[in-house]
Enzyme design. Structure first.
Site, PDB file in Angstrom:
ATOM      1  N   TYR A 162     -45.201  27.784 112.565  1.00 55.96           N
ATOM      2  CA  TYR A 162     -43.914  27.921 111.862  1.00 55.96           C
ATOM      3  C   TYR A 162     -42.734  27.678 112.821  1.00 55.96           C
ATOM      4  O   TYR A 162     -42.736  28.167 113.963  1.00 55.96           O
ATOM      5  CB  TYR A 162     -43.787  29.317 111.219  1.00 55.96           C
ATOM      6  CG  TYR A 162     -42.386  29.535 110.694  1.00 55.96           C
ATOM      7  CD1 TYR A 162     -41.960  28.859 109.552  1.00 55.96           C
ATOM      8  CD2 TYR A 162     -41.461  30.318 111.382  1.00 55.96           C
ATOM      9  CE1 TYR A 162     -40.654  28.979 109.102  1.00 55.96           C
ATOM     10  CE2 TYR A 162     -40.154  30.445 110.941  1.00 55.96           C
ATOM     11  CZ  TYR A 162     -39.753  29.778 109.801  1.00 55.96           C
ATOM     12  OH  TYR A 162     -38.460  29.888 109.371  1.00 55.96           O
ATOM     13  N   ARG A 164     -40.943  33.742 110.730  1.00 52.29           N
ATOM     14  CA  ARG A 164     -40.989  34.345 112.049  1.00 52.29           C
ATOM     15  C   ARG A 164     -41.743  35.679 111.975  1.00 52.29           C
ATOM     16  O   ARG A 164     -41.756  36.339 110.945  1.00 52.29           O
ATOM     17  CB  ARG A 164     -39.578  34.585 112.594  1.00 52.29           C
ATOM     18  CG  ARG A 164     -38.875  33.317 113.063  1.00 52.29           C
ATOM     19  CD  ARG A 164     -37.500  33.617 113.650  1.00 52.29           C
ATOM     20  NE  ARG A 164     -36.555  34.028 112.642  1.00 52.29           N
ATOM     21  CZ  ARG A 164     -36.207  35.290 112.403  1.00 52.29           C
ATOM     22  NH1 ARG A 164     -36.707  36.278 113.136  1.00 52.29           N
ATOM     23  NH2 ARG A 164     -35.360  35.582 111.458  1.00 52.29           N
ATOM     24  N   HIS A 184     -26.367  33.663 117.839  1.00 53.06           N
ATOM     25  CA  HIS A 184     -26.920  33.204 116.557  1.00 53.06           C
ATOM     26  C   HIS A 184     -25.739  32.896 115.623  1.00 53.06           C
ATOM     27  O   HIS A 184     -25.448  33.660 114.708  1.00 53.06           O
ATOM     28  CB  HIS A 184     -27.795  34.336 115.983  1.00 53.06           C
ATOM     29  CG  HIS A 184     -28.655  33.916 114.831  1.00 53.06           C
ATOM     30  ND1 HIS A 184     -29.104  34.824 113.886  1.00 53.06           N
ATOM     31  CD2 HIS A 184     -29.170  32.717 114.474  1.00 53.06           C
ATOM     32  CE1 HIS A 184     -29.858  34.200 113.007  1.00 53.06           C
ATOM     33  NE2 HIS A 184     -29.918  32.924 113.324  1.00 53.06           N
ATOM     34  N   ARG A 241     -38.405  25.109 104.263  1.00 60.20           N
ATOM     35  CA  ARG A 241     -37.374  24.584 105.163  1.00 60.20           C
ATOM     36  C   ARG A 241     -37.262  23.059 105.083  1.00 60.20           C
ATOM     37  O   ARG A 241     -38.225  22.367 104.762  1.00 60.20           O
ATOM     38  CB  ARG A 241     -37.741  24.957 106.611  1.00 60.20           C
ATOM     39  CG  ARG A 241     -37.783  26.461 106.872  1.00 60.20           C
ATOM     40  CD  ARG A 241     -36.409  27.024 107.004  1.00 60.20           C
ATOM     41  NE  ARG A 241     -36.387  28.462 107.199  1.00 60.20           N
ATOM     42  CZ  ARG A 241     -35.481  29.092 107.966  1.00 60.20           C
ATOM     43  NH1 ARG A 241     -34.567  28.413 108.618  1.00 60.20           N
ATOM     44  NH2 ARG A 241     -35.493  30.412 108.057  1.00 60.20           N
ATOM     45  N   ASP A 273     -26.558  27.165 113.416  1.00 59.31           N
ATOM     46  CA  ASP A 273     -27.460  28.288 113.717  1.00 59.31           C
ATOM     47  C   ASP A 273     -27.235  28.924 115.090  1.00 59.31           C
ATOM     48  O   ASP A 273     -27.372  30.123 115.224  1.00 59.31           O
ATOM     49  CB  ASP A 273     -28.914  27.807 113.616  1.00 59.31           C
ATOM     50  CG  ASP A 273     -29.921  28.958 113.567  1.00 59.31           C
ATOM     51  OD1 ASP A 273     -29.659  29.946 112.842  1.00 59.31           O
ATOM     52  OD2 ASP A 273     -30.957  28.886 114.251  1.00 59.31           O
ATOM     53  N   SER A 285     -30.333  35.577 109.493  1.00 59.19           N
ATOM     54  CA  SER A 285     -31.042  34.478 108.845  1.00 59.19           C
ATOM     55  C   SER A 285     -30.894  34.583 107.327  1.00 59.19           C
ATOM     56  O   SER A 285     -30.969  35.673 106.762  1.00 59.19           O
ATOM     57  CB  SER A 285     -32.526  34.554 109.190  1.00 59.19           C
ATOM     58  OG  SER A 285     -32.674  34.713 110.584  1.00 59.19           O
ATOM     59  N   LYS A 322     -35.333  29.356 118.720  1.00 59.44           N
ATOM     60  CA  LYS A 322     -35.099  30.793 118.887  1.00 59.44           C
ATOM     61  C   LYS A 322     -35.553  31.277 120.264  1.00 59.44           C
ATOM     62  O   LYS A 322     -34.904  32.107 120.899  1.00 59.44           O
ATOM     63  CB  LYS A 322     -35.831  31.578 117.795  1.00 59.44           C
ATOM     64  CG  LYS A 322     -35.456  31.167 116.385  1.00 59.44           C
ATOM     65  CD  LYS A 322     -33.993  31.342 116.121  1.00 59.44           C
ATOM     66  CE  LYS A 322     -33.668  31.114 114.653  1.00 59.44           C
ATOM     67  NZ  LYS A 322     -32.233  31.295 114.400  1.00 59.44           N
ATOM     68  N   CYS A 371     -28.341  34.129 105.388  1.00 64.68           N
ATOM     69  CA  CYS A 371     -27.106  34.727 104.851  1.00 64.68           C
ATOM     70  C   CYS A 371     -26.018  33.671 104.727  1.00 64.68           C
ATOM     71  O   CYS A 371     -24.831  33.992 104.683  1.00 64.68           O
ATOM     72  CB  CYS A 371     -26.636  35.878 105.731  1.00 64.68           C
ATOM     73  SG  CYS A 371     -27.693  37.318 105.620  1.00 64.68           S
TER      74      CYS A 371
END
Ligand code: OXD
Ligand code: MN
Length: 579
Positions: free
Chosen positions: A197, A69, A226, A364, A275, A248, A206, A250
């Site tokens: 991406y 991102r 989130h 990913r 997410d 993100s 997002k 974590c």
């Protein structure tokens, strides 16, 4: 295919005139359509097949400058800069449209324009919201098919309801200088150009489900967050639901599909989401959560049999890998896979070991949520699941204890607003820098954080039975950098204490920052944690917290008159308790 909705038809016509694609394809979401897209991408090299041990899995290598991102070119385009807040980059809507329209002009020449109708959330849920993404990337189409309810059913709902979020995307020329991710919340519009991406290009995720949805949720009385959503089933068979916000990379995906340790194998986890959570007050005064997504766009490195067996198993079929390495016999390879050796790195260059990571740290997997062994049909329940606990957390090597409980909702909002975490590879820029990431929403809140916290306070004030709130930190280290807590499956022990607390049990001690487990409160059966580690994990460093509170106070005050008074009061209360 086309549509009976005139607004949608006109918008597609107008975009087509402007971007000049060679052809237009309306996506129906069918298997036949998916197969046709995949074969075309195999022919032109966008996708590569993997060996027969990875059926229906593909590798995509993105442009090496386009792997994460891009927060510095992500804009919230509200009429007034104040409404976007200091937490966002802002551009005036007219200027943003002008800039974007210039870049979109003729950008689809020679390409196909895909129209993707999608629904975020179960198609039959009143909590769900629809959108349409226009893109020139078939990779985006195949990913959106996994991540959202995409195609004919979504289009029918759009035609019934009439409203939808408009997302216009093009990979453009992939020049980072021509890359912009722009949001027009009032117009329910997104314009994203120059990146393929996931977080920049799969606009349902997002851009829609967090930035636009958070703005919409404010006026409609709900929250777009989130957060992962999990069900924790105890040995008696009763399941309670937890929503947890971590930045993100974590460990949201790992926690959402946690495998209990051997000594705790009479517990079970059900994954509702990994997410994003949309949270709605229910008629019974509780908060209900749906996961607007239908798949996982997870971080590959670190996914192993030991760390996340469910994810490891589920990505062995029907998975799109982006930017992982390859073994000599054509298998995907990543750091933490724990088997075989990479021959090529994520760029497709020979891997010599001396040239960094084989898989990009933000590589990913895209995979359907139904492939997870902990899948629960409740994920498709239009009513969502009732939330007992909300957890905030970040990646902090010091200070923040393993777990603590907020006194009440108002204190919990301050805890959430104060979250700080080390930056990770999910966004372009330096990693390992501690920054404030309130509610893990720093990159994703579509309006001024001051107004957002006020909205959180409002939501809580109107719940007769609100979730209890907690903060966790799985990432505490000692001076040598060694992790003090094993994490992964053993995090179940902390979740079990959290649920005990929600039910009025669980041993706890009062501290100035909140309630912490006593040293004997966590069930550590089958786990060896040295006493001094446990003490450090459950210790409140009063001097360190005084400094933290100072920093939090300065941060909150940067929101000026948009900062809700309740948070000032809460901050003062905490400061006094630490004195
Ligand atoms: C994600 C992110 O992809 O937070 O989920 O970056
Ligand atoms: Mn995320």
């Amino acid at each position: 295919m086309t549509t009976s909705n005139p607004a949608l038809r006109n918008w597609v016509d107008e975009v087509a005139r402007h971007t000049q694609p060679e052809r237009i394809h309306w996506c129906d979401g069918s298997e036949a359509e998916n197969q046709a897209l995949i074969s075309a991408m195999l022919t032109d090299g966008t996708l590569k097949t993997l060996n027969e041990r990875w059926p229906d899995c593909y590798l995509h290598r993105s442009d090496p400058n386009d792997v994460a991102r891009v927060e510095h070119v992500t804009f919230i385009c509200t009429d007034s800069e104040q409404d976007a807040g200091p937490n966002n980059n802002w551009m005036a809507p007219a200027e943003a449209h002008r800039l974007a329209d210039g870049l979109f002009e003729g950008c689809m020449q020679g390409r196909t324009l895909y129209v993707i109708p999608y629904c975020m959330g179960p198609v039959d849920s009143s909590y769900s919201r629809c959108g349409v993404e226009i893109t020139d990337s078939p990779y985006v189409v195949t990913n959106m098919r996994i991540m959202t309810r995409m195609g004919a059913a979504a289009l029918q709902r759009i035609e019934r309801e009439g409203s939808f979020v408009k997302g216009l995307h093009s990979i453009g020329d992939l020049d980072p200088d021509n890359r912009y991710i722009m949001h027009f919340p009032k117009e329910l519009t997104i314009k994203s150009i120059g990146s393929g991406y996931g977080g920049n290009a799969l606009l349902g995720k997002k851009c829609h489900a967090l930035r636009i949805a958070s703005y919409q949720a404010r006026s409609e009385g709900w929250l777009a967050e989130h957060m992962l959503i999990l069900g924790l089933q105890d040995p008696t068979g009763r399941t309670r639901y937890i929503a947890a916000a971590f930045p993100s990379q974590c460990g949201k995906t790992n926690l959402a599909m946690l495998v209990p340790p051997e000594s705790q194998n009479d517990w079970r986890i059900w994954t509702v989401g990994d997410d994003i959570a949309w949270l709605h007050p229910g008629d019974d005064g509780r908060l209900y959560a749906i996961n607007p997504e239908s798949g996982f766009f997870g971080v590959v490195p670190g996914t192993g049999r030991e760390t996340n067996k469910n994810a490891f198993d589920m990505i062995h079929r029907d998975t799109i890998f982006t930017n992982v390495g390859l073994t000599a016999d054509n298998e995907p390879w990543w750091e933490g896979r724990g088997e075989s050796e990479p021959a090529l790195d994520w760029r497709g260059q020979p891997f010599t070991g001396g040239n960094g990571d084989a898989a990009h740290p933000n590589s990913r997997f895209t995979v359907s949520a139904r492939q997870n062994a902990d899948y629960t049909p409740l994920m498709d329940d239009p009513r969502g699941v009732p939330i007992s606990a909300i957890i905030f957390g970040g990646r902090r090597r010091g200070l923040a204890p393993l777990v603590y409980q907020a006194r009440d909702w108002q204190h919990g909002v301050l805890v959430g607003a104060s979250v700080a975490s080390e930056t990770t590879a999910a966004a372009a820029g330096e990693t390992g820098i501690v920054r404030r990431d309130p509610m893990a929403m720093k990159p994703f809140c579509g309006y001024n954080f001051g107004d957002y916290w006020a909205h959180w306070l409002n939501i809580g004030a109107n719940l007769s039975n609100p979730p209890s709130m907690f903060h966790v930190n799985w990432f505490r280290r000692d001076d040598q950098g060694r992790f003090l807590w094993p994490g992964f499956g053993d995090n179940l022990r902390v979740l079990a204490w959290i649920i005990e607390r929600c039910e009025g049990g669980g041993r706890a001690k009062q501290t100035p920052i909140g309630e912490l487990p006593t040293l004997d409160a966590l069930d550590l059966n089958g786990l060896h944690v040295p006493d001094e580690d446990l003490e450090a994990l459950l210790h409140v460093d009063v001097q360190g917290w005084r400094e933290e509170l100072d920093a939090i106070g300065k941060y909150l005050e940067s929101y000026g008159d948009r900062l809700p008074q309740e948070l000032r009061v809460e901050h003062a209360r905490l400061t006094a308790a630490l004195r």
